[in-house]
Design an enzyme around this catalytic site. Structure first.
Site: not given
Length: 259
Positions: A11-13, A16, A89, A100, A116, A189-190
């Site tokens: 997805h887009g930014e 967070w 996610e 992070r 991560r 991402g994951n």
């Protein structure tokens, strides 16, 4: 030999992402940059003449909104969109909401990298006292899942993500691809890394080196058994994409103090 094509993306930014915090199952929305990334993704796919038959998303807003903006740019708003928690996610457990870089200062960059990026290391589980526990588990979307609420994860490794994602891939998405449908997966991402690992046969050791930037379409060409016939391809300006990948990789590092 390539027989099928699959487009997937992170997805887009979101807010967070920009604040460098573990977002996970907290339902953060896209920020203005993320909306622009999604629109640019749609423009990129339109220039390549993609016509989608089905779209799959997680049940998180940032995944769904990204898909909507892409379809709007394509002029394909009518295409069916199906959402499942199995594309969510990775559940980062007790790390949810934490910064992070601060975690790297407290625990070391390598430990944060393992949390991560590694395949089978699980962060500490989320407890009921966690500030986002009730926001997540009292949400109505998780009361209508295909598993009871008490069986939803409290923390996950990437291996766990793949194990909960694979039934949905095998039973819902893969049959549509095999029917010749052009499918878009707007995920995270994951969950995207987990699916890439499965389709490309990436080893447990090598998956730590796979990083996906936000809002960049990924093309996978698959054979008749839905195995990748080559490595995934990022579509778009390759120099900008590599810069975006480095930005993601640097999120778990301690920035050098300015002199």
């Amino acid at each position: 030999m390539s027989k099928y094509k699959l487009i997937m993306l992170r997805h887009g930014e979101g807010a967070w992402n920009k604040e460098n915090r573990f977002c996970s199952w907290v339902d953060q929305k896209l920020n203005s940059e993320g909306m622009e990334e999604a629109r640019n993704c749609g423009k990129q796919l339109k220039a390549l003449n993609f016509e989608f038959d089905l779209v799959f998303t997680s049940v998180l807003n940032r995944s769904i909104h990204t898909a909507w903006l892409i379809l709007e740019e394509l002029g394909q708003e009518w295409v069916p969109v199906e959402s499942s928690w199995r594309l969510n996610e990775r559940h980062y457990g007790a790390l949810i909401g934490l910064n992070r870089e601060q975690m790297a200062l407290n625990h070391g960059e390598e430990q944060v990298r393992l949390w991560r990026r590694s395949y089978n290391i699980t962060p500490p589980p989320i407890e009921e006292s966690h500030p986002y526990y009730h926001e997540i588990y009292n949400d109505r979307r998780y009361k209508v899942c295909d598993v009871p609420l008490d069986q939803l994860p409290r923390s996950e490794s990437l291996k766990d993500v793949l194990e909960r994602l694979l039934p949905y891939w095998n039973e819902r998405i893969a049959p549509e691809v095999l029917r010749g449908k052009t499918v878009l997966i707007s995920a995270h991402g994951n969950s995207s890394r987990a699916l890439l690992k499965h389709l490309e046969g990436i080893s447990d050791e090598d998956i730590i080196n796979i990083t996906l930037p936000t809002g960049v379409p990924i093309l996978l060409e698959l054979d008749e058994n839905l195995r990748a016939v080559g490595p995934h391809q990022f579509l778009g300006d390759q120099e900008a994409i590599q810069a975006a990948i480095k930005k993601v990789e640097d999120q778990g590092k301690v920035k050098q103090a300015k002199k």
